[in-house]
Design a protein around this motif. Structure first.
Motif, PDB file in Angstrom:
ATOM      1  N   TYR A 154      34.272  25.648  46.528  1.00 14.77           N
ATOM      2  CA  TYR A 154      33.539  26.666  45.774  1.00 14.77           C
ATOM      3  C   TYR A 154      34.375  27.942  45.673  1.00 14.77           C
ATOM      4  O   TYR A 154      34.451  28.579  44.608  1.00 14.77           O
ATOM      5  CB  TYR A 154      32.198  26.950  46.465  1.00 14.77           C
ATOM      6  CG  TYR A 154      31.369  28.009  45.764  1.00 14.77           C
ATOM      7  CD1 TYR A 154      30.782  27.748  44.527  1.00 14.77           C
ATOM      8  CD2 TYR A 154      31.180  29.260  46.342  1.00 14.77           C
ATOM      9  CE1 TYR A 154      30.031  28.728  43.885  1.00 14.77           C
ATOM     10  CE2 TYR A 154      30.433  30.239  45.714  1.00 14.77           C
ATOM     11  CZ  TYR A 154      29.846  29.969  44.481  1.00 14.77           C
ATOM     12  OH  TYR A 154      29.111  30.935  43.850  1.00 14.77           O
ATOM     13  N   ALA A 155      35.017  28.319  46.782  1.00 13.71           N
ATOM     14  CA  ALA A 155      35.868  29.507  46.771  1.00 13.71           C
ATOM     15  C   ALA A 155      37.076  29.319  45.841  1.00 13.71           C
ATOM     16  O   ALA A 155      37.472  30.239  45.124  1.00 13.71           O
ATOM     17  CB  ALA A 155      36.334  29.815  48.198  1.00 13.71           C
ATOM     18  N   LEU A 186      35.859  29.759  42.334  1.00 15.90           N
ATOM     19  CA  LEU A 186      35.696  31.172  42.003  1.00 15.90           C
ATOM     20  C   LEU A 186      37.050  31.836  41.754  1.00 15.90           C
ATOM     21  O   LEU A 186      37.185  32.686  40.862  1.00 15.90           O
ATOM     22  CB  LEU A 186      34.954  31.889  43.131  1.00 15.90           C
ATOM     23  CG  LEU A 186      33.464  31.534  43.300  1.00 15.90           C
ATOM     24  CD1 LEU A 186      32.871  32.292  44.484  1.00 15.90           C
ATOM     25  CD2 LEU A 186      32.689  31.851  42.028  1.00 15.90           C
ATOM     26  N   THR A 187      38.030  31.466  42.571  1.00 14.30           N
ATOM     27  CA  THR A 187      39.379  32.032  42.392  1.00 14.30           C
ATOM     28  C   THR A 187      39.949  31.668  41.033  1.00 14.30           C
ATOM     29  O   THR A 187      40.523  32.498  40.321  1.00 14.30           O
ATOM     30  CB  THR A 187      40.319  31.519  43.497  1.00 14.30           C
ATOM     31  OG1 THR A 187      39.771  31.882  44.774  1.00 14.30           O
ATOM     32  CG2 THR A 187      41.706  32.140  43.355  1.00 14.30           C
ATOM     33  N   LEU A 226      38.232  30.805  38.373  1.00 13.26           N
ATOM     34  CA  LEU A 226      37.463  31.511  37.335  1.00 13.26           C
ATOM     35  C   LEU A 226      37.934  32.950  37.201  1.00 13.26           C
ATOM     36  O   LEU A 226      38.063  33.486  36.093  1.00 13.26           O
ATOM     37  CB  LEU A 226      35.970  31.464  37.659  1.00 13.26           C
ATOM     38  CG  LEU A 226      35.274  30.103  37.450  1.00 13.26           C
ATOM     39  CD1 LEU A 226      33.838  30.156  37.952  1.00 13.26           C
ATOM     40  CD2 LEU A 226      35.303  29.722  35.969  1.00 13.26           C
ATOM     41  N   LEU A 227      38.188  33.603  38.359  1.00 13.08           N
ATOM     42  CA  LEU A 227      38.676  34.974  38.332  1.00 13.08           C
ATOM     43  C   LEU A 227      40.025  35.045  37.619  1.00 13.08           C
ATOM     44  O   LEU A 227      40.258  35.930  36.784  1.00 13.08           O
ATOM     45  CB  LEU A 227      38.819  35.496  39.766  1.00 13.08           C
ATOM     46  CG  LEU A 227      39.428  36.910  39.904  1.00 13.08           C
ATOM     47  CD1 LEU A 227      38.560  37.931  39.180  1.00 13.08           C
ATOM     48  CD2 LEU A 227      39.586  37.284  41.368  1.00 13.08           C
TER      49      LEU A 227
END
Length: 275
Positions: free
Chosen positions: A22-23, A26-27, A29-30
């Motif tokens: 999940y992290a 997110l990375t 996506l960022l």
């Protein structure tokens, strides 16, 4: 008082391994949002660099946040590839240029040979002159009897016209090295003027060159002479006819672009013929 043994309740923790992907998501996506933002204000070159960075990152396992290093590596790879491509193109262009020069040289020497052959034929000199074009040079062979009296290095007055005519032909091809060589048979000579066949052959070559260079359109820097004496025969010295062929002067127009392999083969076969 008896102690009550209370059973402590240990709370079970939920499996949190899902936090790692999940992290990462997110990375990513960022990073994607950063790229999208950068695309709105960057030029095409930066976009190409970024694209290369992501291609390399996703295919090689390099972190996206390390993309600056990836971009640098990508640029270095592109520079190396471009440099290699330029070198290959330069080498190809150079080779094509050499091939064109070889073709021009072949055309020049064939044209000069044809001019000399026509002169020989029109003046009835077929028994006194000969031409040969091989992988290293165009050679004009002149019998010594048509140029010199026996044992002499002075060019006959009636033969000076031949030297002048050859010089006129050579001036049309001014960029070639020219070697004038003298040859004798194996009969020893020892008179007041010459101590050996070395001396006689060298002087005959030099005297013929003197007449060639009366033409001021020729560059003396491109001309040389050499005397071979009796040591480069073209026929056997055991017969009168053979010795006559060996007494000669050769004017060699040297190629600038030679095939050393073919030259070696020609020389070997020529040596075999002399034995």
């Amino acid at each position: 008082m008896s102690k009550k043994h209370r059973k402590e309740h240990h709370e079970e923790h939920a499996d949190e391994t899902w936090l790692i992907p999940y992290a990462d998501l997110l990375t990513l996506l960022l990073a994607l949002f950063i790229v999208l933002y950068a695309m709105s204000s960057t030029d095409s070159k930066k976009f190409q660099d970024m694209s290369k960075a992501f291609n390399i990152a996703f295919s090689s396992g390099v972190g996206v946040l390390e993309q600056s290093a990836v971009i640098s590596n990508a640029n270095q790879f592109e520079d190396t590839t471009e440099s290699k491509r330029h070198k290959e193109n330069a080498d190809m262009s150079k080779q094509e240029n050499i091939e064109a020069l070889k073709k021009k040289e072949q055309e020049d020497l064939e044209k000069l040979k044809k001019q000399v052959d026509n002169y020989i034929k029109s003046n009835g000199l077929t028994t006194q002159l000969d031409t040969k074009l091989n992988q290293s040079q165009l050679t004009i062979t002149i019998s010594d009897s048509s140029l010199f009296a026996p044992g002499s290095a002075k060019v006959k007055p009636e033969s000076r016209k031949l030297a002048v005519e050859i010089s006129s032909m050579l001036q049309k091809y001014p960029d070639y090295q020219v070697e004038v060589s003298g040859h004798t048979d194996n009969v020893p000579i020892n008179n007041a003027e010459f101590e050996s066949n070395w001396d006689l052959s060298s002087m005959r070559a030099l005297r013929f060159l003197d007449i060639l260079l009366l033409n001021k359109n020729l560059d003396p820097h491109l001309f040389s002479t050499i005397g071979y004496g009796e040591y480069h025969p073209v026929a056997k010295n055991s017969t009168v006819e053979g010795r006559s062929k060996n007494r000669r002067v050769e004017v060699s127009i040297m190629r600038k672009y030679t095939d050393t392999t073919n030259t070696t083969v020609v020389s070997a076969s020529a040596a075999a013929d002399k034995k």
